[in-house]
Write a protein that holds these residues in place. Sequence first.
Motif, mmCIF file in Angstrom:
data_model
loop_
_atom_site.group_PDB
_atom_site.id
_atom_site.type_symbol
_atom_site.label_atom_id
_atom_site.label_comp_id
_atom_site.label_asym_id
_atom_site.label_seq_id
_atom_site.Cartn_x
_atom_site.Cartn_y
_atom_site.Cartn_z
ATOM 1 N N VAL A 291 0.839 -1.205 0.000
ATOM 2 C CA VAL A 291 0.000 0.000 0.000
ATOM 3 C C VAL A 291 0.876 1.259 0.000
ATOM 4 O O VAL A 291 0.601 2.223 -0.727
ATOM 5 N N GLU A 292 1.915 1.245 0.807
ATOM 6 C CA GLU A 292 2.776 2.438 0.892
ATOM 7 C C GLU A 292 3.435 2.734 -0.451
ATOM 8 O O GLU A 292 3.520 3.892 -0.876
ATOM 9 N N ARG A 293 3.892 1.701 -1.152
ATOM 10 C CA ARG A 293 4.519 1.935 -2.455
ATOM 11 C C ARG A 293 3.481 2.353 -3.493
ATOM 12 O O ARG A 293 3.727 3.247 -4.297
ATOM 13 N N PHE A 294 2.312 1.705 -3.472
ATOM 14 C CA PHE A 294 1.261 2.055 -4.432
ATOM 15 C C PHE A 294 0.770 3.483 -4.211
ATOM 16 O O PHE A 294 0.677 4.285 -5.157
ATOM 17 N N ASN A 295 0.432 3.829 -2.965
ATOM 18 C CA ASN A 295 -0.078 5.172 -2.686
ATOM 19 C C ASN A 295 0.972 6.240 -2.991
ATOM 20 O O ASN A 295 0.644 7.351 -3.428
ATOM 21 N N THR A 296 2.251 5.915 -2.769
ATOM 22 C CA THR A 296 3.325 6.859 -3.076
ATOM 23 C C THR A 296 3.399 7.133 -4.581
ATOM 24 O O THR A 296 3.741 8.237 -5.008
ATOM 25 N N ASP A 297 3.064 6.145 -5.388
ATOM 26 C CA ASP A 297 3.006 6.345 -6.842
ATOM 27 C C ASP A 297 1.718 7.062 -7.265
ATOM 28 O O ASP A 297 1.713 7.859 -8.209
ATOM 29 N N LEU A 298 0.626 6.747 -6.584
ATOM 30 C CA LEU A 298 -0.685 7.268 -6.983
ATOM 31 C C LEU A 298 -0.855 8.760 -6.695
ATOM 32 O O LEU A 298 -1.372 9.514 -7.535
ATOM 33 N N ILE A 299 -0.446 9.188 -5.497
ATOM 34 C CA ILE A 299 -0.712 10.567 -5.074
ATOM 35 C C ILE A 299 -0.124 11.592 -6.051
ATOM 36 O O ILE A 299 -0.833 12.530 -6.459
ATOM 37 N N PRO A 300 1.140 11.473 -6.477
ATOM 38 C CA PRO A 300 1.658 12.452 -7.443
ATOM 39 C C PRO A 300 0.888 12.450 -8.759
ATOM 40 O O PRO A 300 0.738 13.505 -9.388
ATOM 41 N N ASP A 301 0.400 11.278 -9.198
ATOM 42 C CA ASP A 301 -0.403 11.227 -10.419
ATOM 43 C C ASP A 301 -1.689 12.029 -10.252
ATOM 44 O O ASP A 301 -2.090 12.789 -11.147
ATOM 45 N N LEU A 302 -2.364 11.851 -9.111
ATOM 46 C CA LEU A 302 -3.615 12.578 -8.869
ATOM 47 C C LEU A 302 -3.350 14.082 -8.770
ATOM 48 O O LEU A 302 -4.159 14.897 -9.237
ATOM 49 N N GLU A 303 -2.207 14.439 -8.174
ATOM 50 C CA GLU A 303 -1.850 15.869 -8.070
ATOM 51 C C GLU A 303 -1.533 16.441 -9.451
ATOM 52 O O GLU A 303 -1.996 17.541 -9.807
ATOM 53 N N ALA A 304 -0.742 15.716 -10.232
ATOM 54 C CA ALA A 304 -0.336 16.220 -11.549
ATOM 55 C C ALA A 304 -1.526 16.374 -12.482
ATOM 56 O O ALA A 304 -1.536 17.267 -13.346
ATOM 57 N N MET A 305 -2.549 15.524 -12.326
ATOM 58 C CA MET A 305 -3.738 15.597 -13.177
ATOM 59 C C MET A 305 -4.731 16.638 -12.681
ATOM 60 O O MET A 305 -5.782 16.855 -13.304
ATOM 61 N N GLY A 306 -4.415 17.280 -11.550
ATOM 62 C CA GLY A 306 -5.313 18.299 -11.004
ATOM 63 C C GLY A 306 -6.539 17.716 -10.325
ATOM 64 O O GLY A 306 -7.508 18.439 -10.063
ATOM 65 N N LEU A 307 -6.508 16.403 -10.038
ATOM 66 C CA LEU A 307 -7.658 15.771 -9.390
ATOM 67 C C LEU A 307 -7.632 16.011 -7.882
ATOM 68 O O LEU A 307 -8.681 16.181 -7.246
ATOM 69 N N LEU A 308 -6.437 16.002 -7.301
ATOM 70 C CA LEU A 308 -6.272 16.473 -5.919
ATOM 71 C C LEU A 308 -5.896 17.944 -6.023
ATOM 72 O O LEU A 308 -4.849 18.287 -6.578
ATOM 73 N N ARG A 309 -6.736 18.788 -5.521
ATOM 74 C CA ARG A 309 -6.509 20.223 -5.726
ATOM 75 C C ARG A 309 -6.868 20.999 -4.471
ATOM 76 O O ARG A 309 -7.768 20.621 -3.717
ATOM 77 N N ARG A 310 -6.139 22.087 -4.276
ATOM 78 C CA ARG A 310 -6.412 22.963 -3.133
ATOM 79 C C ARG A 310 -7.639 23.820 -3.433
ATOM 80 O O ARG A 310 -7.852 24.218 -4.588
ATOM 81 N N PRO A 311 -8.440 24.134 -2.414
ATOM 82 C CA PRO A 311 -9.592 25.020 -2.652
ATOM 83 C C PRO A 311 -9.134 26.410 -3.047
ATOM 84 O O PRO A 311 -8.096 26.895 -2.591
#
Length: 313
Positions: A291-311
Amino acid sequence: MRRFLTATLMLGLSFALVYLLAMLVLCRMEVGGAALIHRTGDYFKLKGGNSYRKFREFRPDSVYDVVFIGSSHAYRGYDPALFTARGWRAFNLGTSGQGPLNTYHIVRTHLSAANTRLLLLDVYEGAMEQDGLESTSDLAQNLVDDGAAVAMALALKDPRGVNLLTLRFLTKDRPPFFADSTYRPGGYSVRTDSVRKRIHYVRGRPLKLNADQVSYLERTLEHCVEAGIPVVLVNHPYPWQSDRMKHVAFNAVLGDIARRYQVPYLDFAYRHTLDDEDHFYDHNHLNQAGVERFNTDLIPDLEAMGLLRRPAL
């Protein structure tokens, strides 16, 4: 005609009365610490565990940057603490065996554009091949919201759904029967052990998606569009020895749905460097190291795609 209708009505009322009396005895009489009804069918699940805890911890008046939902791949594959460490508030509403038939009713009754900035829906062919009974049995006993429990039980179109609801309402005053020692705040469950023995991976079986599950996936996406909830579909990593051809067939279906609803689809099934033994604890679930390795790969992808975004300020 009137006599016939009256007789039919009386027969129906008599049947309902007998059914309720029988269920009252089965649900209130205990054997070995659990209601007697649990000895009449293996589809009756005990109240308690991960599902019981998370739906009492979830706060619909809070704001989550991302909410995870789906089957055991979801609640064992996405660790809210790892997202929090990167500054994102997260909650996991995944439950055992949860397919879109269940997800749809949870989303409708728990999530809105006000409390969910991103819905990450883990899509797993194993959950979408099932009819939804396993998950409904769990959620019918553990959901807080009566409306969601009733709607998903009736959506089964199976008399056993009525039995699950009757059990829910006749034992609503009872405390949970057990606790999940692996539960962590935020709706996650952690496993640190690894595969310790040779596992037989089933391959070569055709993909047989349940038509109702596919329909409810589309209804979930339609609802999210109408409610203004952004969605991303994600496959979490699969072991290298699992059935890759079956996943190719699944991807053809998911890819078409994702394109039609203009929803991003991130397929990590075989896009990883995890080890089948070191990073899984069984034939398809990640352990904490995975999980730690998968989530570490996933989070930057979500950030780069603008899916995780600051209000916006």
